[in-house]
Scaffold this motif. Structure first.
Motif, PDB file in Angstrom:
ATOM      1  N   TYR A 217      10.954 -10.524  12.199  1.00  0.00           N
ATOM      2  CA  TYR A 217      12.330 -11.665  12.600  1.00  0.00           C
ATOM      3  C   TYR A 217      11.405 -13.010  12.727  1.00  0.00           C
ATOM      4  CZ  TYR A 217      15.763 -13.769  15.551  1.00  0.00           C
ATOM      5  OH  TYR A 217      16.880 -14.881  15.868  1.00  0.00           O
ATOM      6  N   CYS A 218      12.007 -14.019  12.198  1.00  0.00           N
ATOM      7  CA  CYS A 218      11.539 -15.203  12.456  1.00  0.00           C
ATOM      8  C   CYS A 218       9.929 -15.252  12.026  1.00  0.00           C
ATOM      9  CB  CYS A 218      11.707 -15.888  13.815  1.00  0.00           C
ATOM     10  SG  CYS A 218      11.436 -17.631  14.159  1.00  0.00           S
ATOM     11  N   MET A 219       9.297 -15.956  12.802  1.00  0.00           N
ATOM     12  CA  MET A 219       7.804 -16.086  12.552  1.00  0.00           C
ATOM     13  C   MET A 219       7.443 -14.860  12.396  1.00  0.00           C
ATOM     14  SD  MET A 219       4.629 -17.283  15.229  1.00  0.00           S
ATOM     15  CE  MET A 219       3.192 -17.285  14.684  1.00  0.00           C
ATOM     16  N   GLY A 220       7.719 -13.455  13.097  1.00  0.00           N
ATOM     17  CA  GLY A 220       7.201 -12.255  12.833  1.00  0.00           C
ATOM     18  C   GLY A 220       7.510 -11.907  11.278  1.00  0.00           C
ATOM     19  N   GLY A 221       8.508 -12.420  10.667  1.00  0.00           N
ATOM     20  CA  GLY A 221       8.781 -11.885   9.335  1.00  0.00           C
ATOM     21  C   GLY A 221       7.619 -12.770   8.276  1.00  0.00           C
ATOM     22  N   THR A 222       7.223 -13.801   8.698  1.00  0.00           N
ATOM     23  CA  THR A 222       6.090 -14.228   7.745  1.00  0.00           C
ATOM     24  C   THR A 222       4.877 -13.598   7.941  1.00  0.00           C
ATOM     25  OG1 THR A 222       6.924 -16.652   8.448  1.00  0.00           O
ATOM     26  CG2 THR A 222       4.935 -16.411   7.373  1.00  0.00           C
ATOM     27  N   LEU A 223       4.657 -13.114   9.234  1.00  0.00           N
ATOM     28  CA  LEU A 223       3.351 -12.058   9.346  1.00  0.00           C
ATOM     29  C   LEU A 223       3.727 -10.904   8.478  1.00  0.00           C
ATOM     30  CD1 LEU A 223       2.861 -12.654  13.283  1.00  0.00           C
ATOM     31  CD2 LEU A 223       1.793 -14.117  11.324  1.00  0.00           C
ATOM     32  N   THR A 224       4.687 -10.368   8.566  1.00  0.00           N
ATOM     33  CA  THR A 224       5.221  -9.009   7.908  1.00  0.00           C
ATOM     34  C   THR A 224       4.969  -9.163   6.495  1.00  0.00           C
ATOM     35  OG1 THR A 224       7.335  -9.240   7.896  1.00  0.00           O
ATOM     36  CG2 THR A 224       6.364  -8.107   9.784  1.00  0.00           C
ATOM     37  N   VAL A 225       5.078 -10.224   5.698  1.00  0.00           N
ATOM     38  CA  VAL A 225       4.916 -10.530   4.173  1.00  0.00           C
ATOM     39  C   VAL A 225       3.259 -10.119   4.222  1.00  0.00           C
ATOM     40  CG1 VAL A 225       4.958 -12.001   2.499  1.00  0.00           C
ATOM     41  CG2 VAL A 225       6.773 -12.149   4.185  1.00  0.00           C
ATOM     42  N   ALA A 226       2.637 -10.595   5.000  1.00  0.00           N
ATOM     43  CA  ALA A 226       1.196 -10.381   4.603  1.00  0.00           C
ATOM     44  C   ALA A 226       0.622  -8.922   5.006  1.00  0.00           C
ATOM     45  CB  ALA A 226       0.310 -11.256   5.705  1.00  0.00           C
ATOM     46  N   ALA A 227       1.343  -8.378   5.833  1.00  0.00           N
ATOM     47  CA  ALA A 227       0.976  -7.076   6.171  1.00  0.00           C
ATOM     48  C   ALA A 227       1.563  -6.119   5.286  1.00  0.00           C
ATOM     49  CB  ALA A 227       1.715  -6.720   7.735  1.00  0.00           C
ATOM     50  N   ALA A 239      11.993  -5.777   5.592  1.00  0.00           N
ATOM     51  CA  ALA A 239      13.073  -6.466   5.848  1.00  0.00           C
ATOM     52  C   ALA A 239      12.741  -7.785   6.486  1.00  0.00           C
ATOM     53  CB  ALA A 239      14.146  -5.524   6.844  1.00  0.00           C
ATOM     54  N   LEU A 240      13.128  -8.797   6.151  1.00  0.00           N
ATOM     55  CA  LEU A 240      12.693 -10.114   6.266  1.00  0.00           C
ATOM     56  C   LEU A 240      13.842 -11.011   6.803  1.00  0.00           C
ATOM     57  CD1 LEU A 240      10.361 -10.956   3.494  1.00  0.00           C
ATOM     58  CD2 LEU A 240       9.815 -10.262   5.804  1.00  0.00           C
ATOM     59  N   LEU A 241      14.037 -11.201   8.288  1.00  0.00           N
ATOM     60  CA  LEU A 241      15.167 -11.789   8.828  1.00  0.00           C
ATOM     61  C   LEU A 241      14.761 -12.952   9.544  1.00  0.00           C
ATOM     62  CD1 LEU A 241      15.704  -8.330  11.030  1.00  0.00           C
ATOM     63  CD2 LEU A 241      16.545  -8.838   8.884  1.00  0.00           C
ATOM     64  N   ALA A 242      15.289 -14.036   8.648  1.00  0.00           N
ATOM     65  CA  ALA A 242      15.176 -15.663   9.022  1.00  0.00           C
ATOM     66  C   ALA A 242      13.800 -15.866   9.171  1.00  0.00           C
ATOM     67  CB  ALA A 242      15.909 -15.820  10.288  1.00  0.00           C
ATOM     68  N   ALA A 243      13.122 -15.430   7.922  1.00  0.00           N
ATOM     69  CA  ALA A 243      11.566 -15.672   8.131  1.00  0.00           C
ATOM     70  C   ALA A 243      11.112 -16.946   7.314  1.00  0.00           C
ATOM     71  CB  ALA A 243      10.903 -14.353   7.411  1.00  0.00           C
ATOM     72  N   PRO A 244      10.637 -17.738   8.098  1.00  0.00           N
ATOM     73  CA  PRO A 244      10.357 -19.154   7.087  1.00  0.00           C
ATOM     74  C   PRO A 244       8.913 -18.890   6.252  1.00  0.00           C
ATOM     75  CG  PRO A 244       9.155 -19.217   9.434  1.00  0.00           C
ATOM     76  CD  PRO A 244       9.993 -17.782   9.240  1.00  0.00           C
ATOM     77  N   TRP A 245       8.990 -19.625   5.208  1.00  0.00           N
ATOM     78  CA  TRP A 245       8.018 -19.353   4.032  1.00  0.00           C
ATOM     79  C   TRP A 245       7.640 -20.948   3.552  1.00  0.00           C
ATOM     80  CZ3 TRP A 245       4.783 -15.644   3.569  1.00  0.00           C
ATOM     81  CH2 TRP A 245       3.847 -15.855   2.452  1.00  0.00           C
ATOM     82  N   ASP A 246       8.657 -21.464   3.020  1.00  0.00           N
ATOM     83  CA  ASP A 246       8.356 -23.058   2.564  1.00  0.00           C
ATOM     84  C   ASP A 246       8.691 -23.910   3.696  1.00  0.00           C
ATOM     85  OD1 ASP A 246       8.426 -25.303   1.414  1.00  0.00           O
ATOM     86  OD2 ASP A 246       9.333 -25.170  -0.575  1.00  0.00           O
ATOM     87  N   GLY A 335      -1.419 -26.884  11.508  1.00  0.00           N
ATOM     88  CA  GLY A 335      -2.080 -27.233  10.268  1.00  0.00           C
ATOM     89  C   GLY A 335      -1.864 -26.910   8.910  1.00  0.00           C
ATOM     90  N   GLY A 336      -2.067 -25.396   8.968  1.00  0.00           N
ATOM     91  CA  GLY A 336      -1.700 -24.697   7.711  1.00  0.00           C
ATOM     92  C   GLY A 336      -0.359 -24.365   7.161  1.00  0.00           C
ATOM     93  N   TRP A 337       0.451 -24.096   8.058  1.00  0.00           N
ATOM     94  CA  TRP A 337       1.730 -23.889   7.681  1.00  0.00           C
ATOM     95  C   TRP A 337       2.415 -25.179   7.609  1.00  0.00           C
ATOM     96  CZ3 TRP A 337       3.787 -18.947  10.724  1.00  0.00           C
ATOM     97  CH2 TRP A 337       2.954 -17.875  10.473  1.00  0.00           C
ATOM     98  N   TYR A 338       2.863 -25.900   8.573  1.00  0.00           N
ATOM     99  CA  TYR A 338       3.672 -27.040   8.523  1.00  0.00           C
ATOM    100  C   TYR A 338       2.952 -28.131   7.768  1.00  0.00           C
ATOM    101  CZ  TYR A 338       7.054 -25.066  11.548  1.00  0.00           C
ATOM    102  OH  TYR A 338       8.062 -24.335  12.121  1.00  0.00           O
ATOM    103  N   GLU A 378      16.745 -23.206   3.043  1.00  0.00           N
ATOM    104  CA  GLU A 378      15.809 -23.561   1.879  1.00  0.00           C
ATOM    105  C   GLU A 378      14.330 -23.302   2.413  1.00  0.00           C
ATOM    106  OE1 GLU A 378      18.949 -26.671   2.652  1.00  0.00           O
ATOM    107  OE2 GLU A 378      17.639 -25.686   3.810  1.00  0.00           O
ATOM    108  N   SER A 379      14.044 -22.955   3.373  1.00  0.00           N
ATOM    109  CA  SER A 379      12.866 -22.430   3.929  1.00  0.00           C
ATOM    110  C   SER A 379      12.482 -20.931   3.748  1.00  0.00           C
ATOM    111  CB  SER A 379      12.314 -22.697   5.191  1.00  0.00           C
ATOM    112  OG  SER A 379      11.240 -22.256   5.873  1.00  0.00           O
ATOM    113  N   ALA A 380      13.365 -20.294   3.794  1.00  0.00           N
ATOM    114  CA  ALA A 380      13.590 -18.844   3.934  1.00  0.00           C
ATOM    115  C   ALA A 380      13.801 -18.106   2.399  1.00  0.00           C
ATOM    116  CB  ALA A 380      14.333 -18.229   4.867  1.00  0.00           C
ATOM    117  N   ILE A 381      14.596 -18.946   1.616  1.00  0.00           N
ATOM    118  CA  ILE A 381      15.079 -18.032   0.399  1.00  0.00           C
ATOM    119  C   ILE A 381      14.071 -18.044  -0.561  1.00  0.00           C
ATOM    120  CG2 ILE A 381      16.441 -18.902  -1.669  1.00  0.00           C
ATOM    121  CD1 ILE A 381      18.738 -19.859   0.208  1.00  0.00           C
TER     122      ILE A 381
END
Length: 424
Positions: A217-227, A239-246, A335-338, A378-381
């Motif tokens: 969920y949220c930032m946790g979704g971004t981390l789980t993509v890597a995991a 399952a990615l729930l409101a996970a930012p990417w772009d 720095g890296g994400w934003y 637009e960030s999560a899609i």
């Protein structure tokens, strides 16, 4: 080291925090409204003063800009200031308190715990069907953000996604990251993903007797993509729930502004090796400077004994009950994400290897709330587009409302349950 108190004292809510910032922003807004009122005209489009313009529209039509119009603006801005104070006071004295108790911790490491909701009991689930699901149900390991408390997924009676899923045959396990201690304050993002999260995944699979679905969920979704890319052997789905990417979508300027704050935060990093909660809250407040004031003004006008008021208080208590972020993780995120938009550009690395969602080959569910102001759609899609075969679900909900709001069962819980049942 003294551990963080689990709850504030009676009738001493932490929010809205930082309180002085929100009061100052409201004051600045009012003063600007008063100072510039003679210069306005009815055709000047600005969301910041739209409410005031509507309230004095008749004065503008009369053309009395120097008399009635200015007086109306002053009266309206003073009234808004009073409503803000009234709303904050009503929130802080509201009698509701969270009464849900955590289920047993089946694994602990440092400040983190793995909570097993198959053993949570159904008395507090709040639904008509409050029986806990069989512990043999499909295991799902939920991973929340590092900067918010994990109980957003177990918010209150009737607003707990985890207890609702447990009542419908799922075995939810929750990774509560906890309050960062001396060890975690030295963590990098790699330490969290390739270290603590992977060990929690291993333990969840052992406890459940089968690889769980990994739900972030949220930032946790971004981390789980890597995991998920690193250890597909430990999980059965994602399952990615409101996970930012772009992080540059849809407004690169706003993301770069957040990244530009990084040098100003270095003194705080040096002091505590973390980005403190109030500074985190300040960064979020500056992204939407009028949002907090507006919602507290609205809260002042609703019945304080209503279900709507209770849910507002529950959500605000959670939003203001944040967790500091390890300094190195904060540098990577800002720095890296934003700043660099590293995830969307394919250059974000965990343990030296690039994170590529297109390499994930497993059933995937991506929930993107359409009214999300924290993680814009637009960030999560892009995650749904990048992961082969991903199911995209777009509820008409907000970031927190999708997970714990009054309509969360329709917005997310049932669609997620349907996808979990369909995996077989």
């Amino acid at each position: 080291m003294t551990r963080r108190p689990e709850a504030p004292g009676p009738l001493m809510r932490r929010g809205p925090r930082p309180l002085l910032l929100h009061l100052t922003l409201a004051m600045l807004r009012s003063n600007v409204s008063r100072a510039t009122s003679p210069l306005w005209n009815a055709d000047w489009p600005t969301s910041n003063v739209a409410e005031i313009l509507r309230s004095v529209q008749s004065a503008v039509r009369d053309g009395n800009l120097e008399g009635t119009f200015a007086a109306e603006v002053i009266a309206e801005s003073l009234e808004q200031d009073a409503a803000l104070i009234e709303g904050i006071a009503a929130y802080r004295r509201h009698p509701w308190q969270r009464t849900l108790t955590d289920p047993p911790a089946v694994w602990e490491e440092g400040g983190s715990r793995l909570l097993d909701y198959a053993n949570s009991g159904g008395a507090n689930s709040g639904g008509a069907n409050s029986a806990v699901g069989d512990s043999g149900g499909r295991p799902v390991l939920f991973v929340p953000s590092l900067i918010n408390r994990a109980y957003v997924l177990d918010l209150a009676e009737g607003n707990s996604m985890l207890r609702w899923l447990a009542a419908h045959g799922v075995r939810p396990l929750l990774l509560d990251w906890g309050w960062p201690g001396e060890i975690e304050r030295r963590f990098s993002v790699t330490d969290y993903v390739a270290g603590r999260l992977e060990r929690a995944m291993t333990e969840a699979a052992r406890i459940a007797g089968a690889p769980p679905v990994l739900a972030g969920y949220c930032m946790g979704g971004t981390l789980t993509v890597a995991a998920a890319q690193r250890r597909p052997d430990l999980i059965s789905g994602l399952a990615l729930l409101a996970a930012p990417w772009d992080f540059h979508a849809p407004d690169p300027e706003r993301a770069l502004q957040a990244a530009s704050m990084l040098p100003l935060l270095e003194p705080a990093f040096a002091f505590s090796r973390t980005l403190p909660v109030d500074l985190l809250q300040t960064l979020f407040a500056l992204l939407d400077p009028w949002g907090v004031a507006d919602k507290y003004r609205s809260f002042a006008s609703i019945r304080q004994d209503s279900e709507r008021a209770r849910l507002f208080v529950a959500m605000e208590d959670w939003l203001n009950d944040g967790v500091p972020l390890a300094a190195e993780v904060a540098r990577s995120c800002l720095g890296g994400w934003y700043g660099e938009n590293a995830p969307a550009r394919g250059v974000w690395r965990i343990a030296g290897l690039p994170v590529r969602p297109e390499a994930i080959r497993m059933p995937t569910f991506v929930a993107v709330p359409g009214r999300d102001r924290i993680v814009p759609p637009e960030s999560a899609i892009p995650l749904a587009r990048a992961i082969p075969g991903a199911v995209l679900h777009q509820p008409a909900a907000g970031h927190v409302g999708m997970a714990a709001g009054a309509r969360a069962e329709t917005a997310l819980w049932r669609p997620l349950l349907g996808w979990l049942r369909g995996m077989a």
